[in-house]
Design an enzyme around this catalytic site. Structure first.
Site, PDB file in Angstrom:
ATOM      1  N   LYS A   1       0.841  -1.208   0.000  1.00 47.47           N
ATOM      2  CA  LYS A   1       0.000   0.000   0.000  1.00 47.47           C
ATOM      3  C   LYS A   1       0.873   1.255   0.000  1.00 47.47           C
ATOM      4  O   LYS A   1       0.584   2.229  -0.689  1.00 47.47           O
ATOM      5  CB  LYS A   1      -0.937  -0.017   1.217  1.00 47.47           C
TER       6      LYS A   1
ATOM      7  N   GLN B   1      -5.210  -1.607   9.827  1.00 50.65           N
ATOM      8  CA  GLN B   1      -4.820  -2.876   9.217  1.00 50.65           C
ATOM      9  C   GLN B   1      -5.312  -4.045  10.074  1.00 50.65           C
ATOM     10  O   GLN B   1      -5.020  -4.118  11.260  1.00 50.65           O
ATOM     11  CB  GLN B   1      -3.287  -2.928   9.051  1.00 50.65           C
TER      12      GLN B   1
ATOM     13  N   ASP C   1     -11.574   2.374   3.653  1.00 54.51           N
ATOM     14  CA  ASP C   1     -11.763   0.923   3.500  1.00 54.51           C
ATOM     15  C   ASP C   1     -13.252   0.601   3.323  1.00 54.51           C
ATOM     16  O   ASP C   1     -13.613  -0.509   2.935  1.00 54.51           O
ATOM     17  CB  ASP C   1     -11.250   0.201   4.757  1.00 54.51           C
TER      18      ASP C   1
END
Ligand code: NAP
Length: 287
Positions: free
Chosen positions: A47, A91, A114
């Site tokens: 990422k 995460q 997200d």
């Protein structure tokens, strides 16, 4: 024919880079990582690299495995308040002492790139495009569209009903909207007669986390097969191989189009995260 997610993602990233370069300020993605899960470390590296390539600032806040929940929640609060931060990503997985539900719900929905916050999940279900769609689901839809695969009126069978892949993908493909309008069937571990269902798919999406689960006898000719699975398998010689949920070698002989693992859905997920971060940045600058 192999659907090359990497190639499509690279093109989208190039377009994004060009758009971002026209702004004086750079978008910012801030990532909270707790612990040292080896897959998480790999994903974070990917990422970060992807952000740097398009000109998105990337900040990593790395806490140790033992960190208390309230410290993480306070960090999220600070990122919510920071005007320079456009996207916040926690995460997963988080260690046991931290509730992922609490952490996700703490993120400002306007920065939840997200798309896991209940407000964004709700907007997605309602077809309200002001929210954020989960990156893998968005990536798969984009992959289909960019590959000129018609979704409308097709029977899409999704194996897996997780909140991050199966459910959001079903929600966006069934919308009464252009580039959607599919008939969607979602299967899970309680589904019966799986083969009968998968053989009726025009588009089959495998997202269950079981290596080579989808075999050639489970699909009919001309099916489009999308393999979401990422399974790290230890080989007899001690090396690790990444396998998808589809028996690529045999299924690719029958499918009309198929994604490979890697270079299929993975890069589309990452580029969707960049797209969502840029969307958040633009929304803020419009205000
Ligand atoms: P998950 O949360 O573990 O969900 C797995 C789903 O598969 C569950 O709904 C489960 O059913 C269902 N399932 C398990 N065994 C089954 C069986 N025998 N028949 C039918 N359904 C079955 O997994 P996830 O997070 O969605 O991830 C799935 C895979 O995609 C993993 O390999 C993951 O690493 C990968 N992934 C890849 C990307 C990418 O960008 N490429 C992104 C996210 C995830 P129940 O609900 O009944 O338990």
């Amino acid at each position: 024919m192999i659907l090359n997610g990497k190639k499509i993602a690279d093109q989208i990233a190039l377009d994004l880079k060009e758009k971002i370069s026209k702004h004086e300020k750079k978008p910012n993605l801030s990532v909270v990582l707790v612990g040292k899960n080896s897959s998480s470390l790999i994903y974070i590296r990917m990422k970060k690299k992807a952000c740097e390539k398009v000109g998105i600032d990337f900040n990593l806040y790395h806490f140790n495995d033992e960190e208390k929940e309230n410290v993480i929640l306070k960090k999220i609060d600070r990122l919510n308040q920071d005007d320079n931060v456009n996207g916040i990503l926690i995460q997963m997985p988080l260690p046991k002492q931290i509730s992922s539900k609490k952490a996700i719900q703490r993120i400002d929905p306007n920065k939840d790139v997200d798309g896991f916050h209940p407000i964004n999940a709700g907007k997605m279900l309602l077809g309200d495009e002001t929210g954020f769609i989960s990156c893998t689901a968005l990536g798969i839809k984009t992959l289909l569209l960019k590959s000129n695969i018609k979704i409308e009126s097709k029977h899409v069978v999704i194996l897996g009903r997780s909140n991050i892949v199966g459910k959001p993908l079903a929600a966006i493909l069934m919308q009464k909207k252009p580039h959607a309008n599919a008939t969607v069937t979602v299967c899970h571990s309680y589904s019966k007669n799986l083969k009968e269902i998968t053989r009726s798919a025009d588009i089959l999406v495998a997202a269950i986390g079981k290596p080579r689960f989808v075999t050639a006898d489970m699909i009919k000719e001309n099916t489009v097969v999308i393999d979401v699975g990422i399974n790290h398998i230890k080989m007899p010689d001690g090396t690790t191989k990444v396998l998808g949920d589809v028996d690529f070698e045999n299924v690719s002989k029958i499918a009309s189009k198929i994604t490979a693992v890697p270079k299929g859905v993975g890069p589309m997920t990452v580029v969707s995260l960049l797209k969502n971060t840029y969307k958040s940045f633009c929304k803020k600058n419009e205000k």
